[in-house]
Design a protein around this motif. Structure first.
Motif, PDB file in Angstrom:
ATOM      1  N   SER A   2      13.994  35.511  60.889  1.00  7.61           N
ATOM      2  CA  SER A   2      13.606  36.437  61.933  1.00  7.61           C
ATOM      3  C   SER A   2      13.465  37.855  61.394  1.00  7.61           C
ATOM      4  CB  SER A   2      14.645  36.421  63.053  1.00  7.61           C
ATOM      5  OG  SER A   2      14.686  35.172  63.679  1.00  7.61           O
ATOM      6  N   ALA A   3      12.573  38.612  62.014  1.00  8.25           N
ATOM      7  CA  ALA A   3      12.452  40.031  61.713  1.00  8.25           C
ATOM      8  C   ALA A   3      13.651  40.769  62.287  1.00  8.25           C
ATOM      9  CB  ALA A   3      11.152  40.559  62.321  1.00  8.25           C
ATOM     10  N   PRO A   4      13.911  41.996  61.825  1.00  7.53           N
ATOM     11  CA  PRO A   4      15.052  42.735  62.353  1.00  7.53           C
ATOM     12  C   PRO A   4      14.940  42.936  63.859  1.00  7.53           C
ATOM     13  CG  PRO A   4      14.202  43.774  60.371  1.00  7.53           C
ATOM     14  CD  PRO A   4      13.222  42.713  60.755  1.00  7.53           C
ATOM     15  N   VAL A   5      16.031  42.689  64.557  1.00  5.13           N
ATOM     16  CA  VAL A   5      16.033  42.920  65.995  1.00  5.13           C
ATOM     17  C   VAL A   5      15.957  44.422  66.243  1.00  5.13           C
ATOM     18  CG1 VAL A   5      18.552  42.917  66.186  1.00  5.13           C
ATOM     19  CG2 VAL A   5      17.169  42.383  68.187  1.00  5.13           C
ATOM     20  N   THR A   6      15.055  44.822  67.129  1.00  2.00           N
ATOM     21  CA  THR A   6      14.849  46.245  67.382  1.00  2.00           C
ATOM     22  C   THR A   6      14.709  46.494  68.873  1.00  2.00           C
ATOM     23  OG1 THR A   6      12.442  46.109  67.241  1.00  2.00           O
ATOM     24  CG2 THR A   6      13.636  46.537  65.187  1.00  2.00           C
ATOM     25  N   SER A   7      15.140  47.673  69.305  1.00  2.00           N
ATOM     26  CA  SER A   7      15.007  48.025  70.712  1.00  2.00           C
ATOM     27  C   SER A   7      13.552  48.186  71.122  1.00  2.00           C
ATOM     28  CB  SER A   7      15.788  49.310  71.001  1.00  2.00           C
ATOM     29  OG  SER A   7      15.315  50.363  70.199  1.00  2.00           O
ATOM     30  N   SER A   8      12.675  48.491  70.163  1.00  2.00           N
ATOM     31  CA  SER A   8      11.264  48.682  70.494  1.00  2.00           C
ATOM     32  C   SER A   8      10.608  47.383  70.945  1.00  2.00           C
ATOM     33  CB  SER A   8      10.510  49.247  69.293  1.00  2.00           C
ATOM     34  OG  SER A   8      10.527  48.335  68.208  1.00  2.00           O
ATOM     35  N   GLN A   9      11.223  46.257  70.599  1.00  2.00           N
ATOM     36  CA  GLN A   9      10.655  44.966  70.967  1.00  2.00           C
ATOM     37  C   GLN A   9      11.020  44.541  72.394  1.00  2.00           C
ATOM     38  OE1 GLN A   9       8.662  42.790  69.394  1.00  2.00           O
ATOM     39  NE2 GLN A   9       8.374  44.098  67.611  1.00  2.00           N
ATOM     40  N   ARG A  10      11.931  45.271  73.078  1.00  2.00           N
ATOM     41  CA  ARG A  10      12.361  44.908  74.424  1.00  2.00           C
ATOM     42  C   ARG A  10      12.835  43.459  74.451  1.00  2.00           C
ATOM     43  NH1 ARG A  10       9.185  43.246  78.836  1.00  2.00           N
ATOM     44  NH2 ARG A  10      10.159  43.632  80.857  1.00  2.00           N
ATOM     45  N   PRO A  11      13.882  43.149  73.679  1.00  2.00           N
ATOM     46  CA  PRO A  11      14.353  41.765  73.588  1.00  2.00           C
ATOM     47  C   PRO A  11      14.934  41.279  74.910  1.00  2.00           C
ATOM     48  CG  PRO A  11      15.909  43.245  72.539  1.00  2.00           C
ATOM     49  CD  PRO A  11      14.714  44.073  72.879  1.00  2.00           C
ATOM     50  N   ALA A  12      14.809  39.987  75.161  1.00  2.00           N
ATOM     51  CA  ALA A  12      15.396  39.370  76.355  1.00  2.00           C
ATOM     52  C   ALA A  12      16.755  38.794  76.009  1.00  2.00           C
ATOM     53  CB  ALA A  12      14.482  38.277  76.884  1.00  2.00           C
ATOM     54  N   LEU A  13      17.733  39.031  76.880  1.00  2.00           N
ATOM     55  CA  LEU A  13      19.053  38.432  76.750  1.00  2.00           C
ATOM     56  C   LEU A  13      19.088  37.176  77.607  1.00  2.00           C
ATOM     57  CD1 LEU A  13      21.985  38.680  75.662  1.00  2.00           C
ATOM     58  CD2 LEU A  13      22.531  39.874  77.807  1.00  2.00           C
ATOM     59  N   ILE A  14      19.330  36.029  76.975  1.00  2.00           N
ATOM     60  CA  ILE A  14      19.388  34.747  77.680  1.00  2.00           C
ATOM     61  C   ILE A  14      20.850  34.317  77.773  1.00  2.00           C
ATOM     62  CG2 ILE A  14      18.616  32.350  77.703  1.00  2.00           C
ATOM     63  CD1 ILE A  14      16.173  33.204  76.090  1.00  2.00           C
ATOM     64  N   VAL A  15      21.385  34.312  78.983  1.00  2.00           N
ATOM     65  CA  VAL A  15      22.803  34.010  79.241  1.00  2.00           C
ATOM     66  C   VAL A  15      22.875  32.605  79.804  1.00  2.00           C
ATOM     67  CG1 VAL A  15      24.888  34.780  80.410  1.00  2.00           C
ATOM     68  CG2 VAL A  15      23.154  36.462  79.741  1.00  2.00           C
ATOM     69  N   ILE A  16      23.452  31.688  79.020  1.00  2.00           N
ATOM     70  CA  ILE A  16      23.339  30.260  79.315  1.00  2.00           C
ATOM     71  C   ILE A  16      24.627  29.688  79.908  1.00  2.00           C
ATOM     72  CG2 ILE A  16      22.933  27.978  78.305  1.00  2.00           C
ATOM     73  CD1 ILE A  16      21.247  29.354  76.153  1.00  2.00           C
TER      74      ILE A  16
END
Length: 206
Positions: A2-16
């Motif tokens: 994976s590429a570095p996680v960045t805030s610019s990507q607006r990542p989704a948090l998946i709570v399972i």
């Protein structure tokens, strides 16, 4: 990888599957990682402070004797999972991508390319979802200390501890399906501190 996680990507948090039924120790047996719920709470607070997308997954067991049976008290979310998500997915299998509404469709319609996975249990629904997310092309991050699992028996009847199962999940996922890291490392990476690479999962994580 994976590429570095960045805030610019607006990542989704998946709570399972953070549901009350998993507190039934008599049904499930011993668990690991008592800090799981606290770390999930930390992640949720971080996401909501930034108004990033949050997805809740809720398991609707089709077995009437399951603590997670739909309509039972155990089916409800734990207190840590509060507020309204951007998407609520109901499922009856391990993968969050086989539920209703369709998670993959929603993520793509929102232009989301990075996902962060947390919840219960580490080696079942969380791992399965991470594998599928990686196969579907998402940059996938697995917050290992924001998950927990339970002791399990091998086909030969030997007990494998929950802590060992978590290490096996991390080993299975890291570098192939996802980047496995602790909550603190994930938040450091999102803050741009550059700490991610030194704090990504290693086989001796505690």
């Amino acid at each position: 990888m994976s590429a570095p996680v960045t805030s610019s990507q607006r990542p989704a948090l998946i709570v399972i599957d953070v549901q009350r039924g998993f507190d039934d120790a008599q049904f499930w047996g011993p668990r690991d990682n008592p800090d799981c719920e606290r770390n999930i709470s930390t992640l949720l607070a971080h996401w909501r402070d930034r108004q990033w997308p949050v997805v809740f997954i809720q398991h609707d067991s089709e077995h009437p004797d399951s603590p997670l049976a739909a309509g039972s008290p155990g089916h409800e979310f734990k207190d840590v999972v509060s507020g309204s998500p951007d998407l609520l997915v109901h499922k009856s299998v391990n993968s969050s991508f086989y539920g209703t509404p369709d998670l993959d469709h929603w993520l793509r319609s929102e232009g989301i390319e990075q996902v962060v996975i947390c919840g219960i249990t580490t080696n079942h629904c969380c791992e399965t979802t991470a594998r599928m997310a990686g196969n579907l092309g998402y940059e996938t991050y697995f917050a290992i200390d924001a998950t927990h699992t339970f002791d399990r028996a091998t086909p030969e009847g030997e007990t494998v501890s929950a802590a060992m199962l978590a290490k096996i999940t991390a080993t299975n996922l890291n570098g192939e399906f996802a980047t496995v890291l602790r909550t603190s490392a994930l938040l450091d990476a999102l803050a741009g501190t550059g700490a991610q690479q030194s704090r990504v999962f290693s086989p001796n994580w505690k």
